[in-house]
Write a protein that holds these residues in place. Sequence first.
Motif, PDB file in Angstrom:
ATOM      1  N   PHE A 288       0.825  -1.207   0.000  1.00  0.00           N
ATOM      2  CA  PHE A 288       0.000   0.000   0.000  1.00  0.00           C
ATOM      3  C   PHE A 288       0.859   1.258   0.000  1.00  0.00           C
ATOM      4  CE2 PHE A 288      -3.800  -2.300   1.877  1.00  0.00           C
ATOM      5  CZ  PHE A 288      -4.539  -2.188   0.710  1.00  0.00           C
ATOM      6  N   LEU A 289       1.933   1.243   0.771  1.00  0.00           N
ATOM      7  CA  LEU A 289       2.817   2.404   0.828  1.00  0.00           C
ATOM      8  C   LEU A 289       3.503   2.638  -0.509  1.00  0.00           C
ATOM      9  CD1 LEU A 289       3.913   4.610   2.660  1.00  0.00           C
ATOM     10  CD2 LEU A 289       5.758   3.070   3.295  1.00  0.00           C
TER      11      LEU A 289
ATOM     12  N   THR B 180       1.084   4.161  -2.897  1.00  0.00           N
ATOM     13  CA  THR B 180       0.815   5.570  -2.645  1.00  0.00           C
ATOM     14  C   THR B 180       1.954   6.449  -3.140  1.00  0.00           C
ATOM     15  OG1 THR B 180      -0.406   4.941  -0.680  1.00  0.00           O
ATOM     16  CG2 THR B 180       0.249   7.222  -0.835  1.00  0.00           C
ATOM     17  N   LEU B 181       3.188   5.978  -3.015  1.00  0.00           N
ATOM     18  CA  LEU B 181       4.333   6.807  -3.349  1.00  0.00           C
ATOM     19  C   LEU B 181       4.714   6.764  -4.824  1.00  0.00           C
ATOM     20  CD1 LEU B 181       6.592   6.069  -0.255  1.00  0.00           C
ATOM     21  CD2 LEU B 181       5.098   8.028  -0.645  1.00  0.00           C
TER      22      LEU B 181
ATOM     23  N   GLY C  22       1.246   2.407  -8.141  1.00  0.00           N
ATOM     24  CA  GLY C  22      -0.069   2.655  -7.557  1.00  0.00           C
ATOM     25  C   GLY C  22      -1.187   2.202  -8.471  1.00  0.00           C
TER      26      GLY C  22
ATOM     27  N   SER D 117      -3.810  -0.772  -7.586  1.00  0.00           N
ATOM     28  CA  SER D 117      -5.256  -0.555  -7.571  1.00  0.00           C
ATOM     29  C   SER D 117      -5.954  -1.578  -8.459  1.00  0.00           C
ATOM     30  CB  SER D 117      -5.594   0.863  -8.009  1.00  0.00           C
ATOM     31  OG  SER D 117      -5.308   1.047  -9.385  1.00  0.00           O
TER      32      SER D 117
END
Length: 103
Positions: A20-21, A24-25, A30, A34
Motif C-alpha cells: 500500500f505504501l 501511494t508513493l 499505484g 489498484s
Amino acid sequence: MRMDRNKGLAILLIAVGVLFLLGTLSPAFGYLMSEIMSYLIPVAMIVLGYYGVRSGNMVIGWIILILGLLILIGKLSWLIGPLLAIGLIIFGIFLLRSRGRRY
C-alpha cells in the motif's frame, strides 16, 4: 525459527502495508496495485463468505459470497462477454453441422 500463526499474520500484514505504501508513493506502481486490489477484494469476499457458510453463519456468509460474486462478475465482464459470444458461435456451428445427421 519456528513459524506460528501470529508470526505469519504479522508478516502478511507488513507485506500488505508495504504494498500500500509503495502504491501511494509511486504512480505507476499505484495504478498496478489498484488494479490488483480491485480483483483481490471480491475474491477475498467470496472466500470469507464461503468460510462463513461452512462455519455456520449461513445468512451473513451467503450475503458476502453473493456480493463478492456479483462484484467479480462485474469486474470480469470484459472477459465474460467475448467468451459467451465465442461459445454461442461454436454452439451454432455445431448445431449446423449435426443437423443433417440423425442420431
